[in-house]
Design an enzyme around this catalytic site. Structure first.
Site, PDB file in Angstrom:
ATOM      1  N   ASP A 141       4.901   4.208   0.919  1.00  0.00           N
ATOM      2  CA  ASP A 141       4.876   2.587   0.973  1.00  0.00           C
ATOM      3  C   ASP A 141       4.441   2.315   2.449  1.00  0.00           C
ATOM      4  O   ASP A 141       5.088   2.634   3.462  1.00  0.00           O
ATOM      5  CB  ASP A 141       6.373   2.148   0.659  1.00  0.00           C
ATOM      6  CG  ASP A 141       6.378   0.419   0.823  1.00  0.00           C
ATOM      7  OD1 ASP A 141       5.294   0.047   0.928  1.00  0.00           O
ATOM      8  OD2 ASP A 141       7.460   0.064   0.877  1.00  0.00           O
ATOM      9  N   CYS A 142       3.133   1.614   2.463  1.00  0.00           N
ATOM     10  CA  CYS A 142       2.868   1.093   3.757  1.00  0.00           C
ATOM     11  C   CYS A 142       3.851   0.269   4.619  1.00  0.00           C
ATOM     12  O   CYS A 142       4.081   0.401   5.645  1.00  0.00           O
ATOM     13  CB  CYS A 142       1.573   0.309   3.586  1.00  0.00           C
ATOM     14  SG  CYS A 142       0.957  -0.445   5.074  1.00  0.00           S
TER      15      CYS A 142
END
Length: 245
Positions: A141-142
């Site tokens: 997840d960025c």
């Protein structure tokens, strides 16, 4: 730091699929690199909801291909830039294409990102750069971590995640601003609970107007508003297939 021209193109808010949005950014970078298009600022939203993967990202959960949001499939697309997965729901995305910048990659990040810091400050929100180490690359997840290319609020909430791509002297920097994300969808996609988002229920155009004003000041430019033409859309459409996953 400097840019090649004091007059940039401003493309009005565009709503389109992820494939088309990535095609637009890629086309703008290619055109600017060839000297066929001025520096550009634009803002856009994703319809339908999408997950964008970094250009070099090769691992993601298989179930991402089958996700839905409000009875619509969630589109899975690949960005021309690096980084990790980004869920585009309840967000506003910006893109800057320009050239003639000097300095290291991190210095260019911060030079471009200054208009974001100024714009959000004018709306009453203070942003700082993230500080995550290289371990962030193992997080799918960025928005699960904040690096020096990201901007966080005082309470630690990561508001803006950005990515960059250079081609010759030209640079594309684009990033997602999480305004009204759905925590349940975030948990479904990434399997982790997200930090409680702040109350950012202002109109999109209010945010855009503040960022436009900040960009003119930060970059010392004038903006010429020009929607994409039919001929340009035809060229952009040819770029779209390469961003399918």
């Amino acid at each position: 730091m400097s840019t090649d021209s004091s007059v940039w193109r401003l493309i009005p808010l565009t709503e389109a699929s992820g494939r088309l949005q990535m095609a637009i950014d890629s086309w703008l970078l290619s055109q600017h690199d060839q000297g066929c298009h001025p520096s550009t600022l634009r803002f856009y939203t994703w319809q339908p909801v999408a997950i964008s993967l970094g250009y070099h990202q090769r691992r993601w959960p298989e179930f991402w291909h089958d996700l839905q949001w409000q009875n619509q499939p969630i589109e899975l697309v690949r960005r021309p830039s690096g980084g990790r997965g980004v869920l585009h729901q309840g967000d506003l995305t910006y893109a800057v294409v320009t050239s003639g910048l000097s300095g290291s990659r991190s210095q260019i990040y911060q030079y471009i990102s200054e208009f974001l810091v100024r714009g959000w400050r004018s709306l009453g929100f203070h942003l700082d750069y993230g500080s995550a180490g290289r371990g962030y690359i193992h997080h799918p997840d960025c928005f699960g971590t904040a690096t020096g290319a990201d901007l966080v609020l005082d309470n630690g909430y990561k508001l803006i995640g950005s990515a960059q791509l250079c081609r010759g002297r030209a640079v594309l920097q684009h990033g997602s601003m999480r305004l009204t994300p759905d925590p349940g969808l975030q948990s479904q996609v990434f399997g982790t609970a997200m930090a409680s988002p702040p109350l950012l229920s202002m109109e999109l155009q209010t945010v855009i107007d503040a960022l436009i004003m900040a960009a003119t000041d930060s970059f010392g430019i004038q903006l010429d508003t020009q929607p994409l033409t039919e001929a340009e859309w035809d060229q952009i459409a040819k770029f779209a297939p390469q961003f399918s996953v």
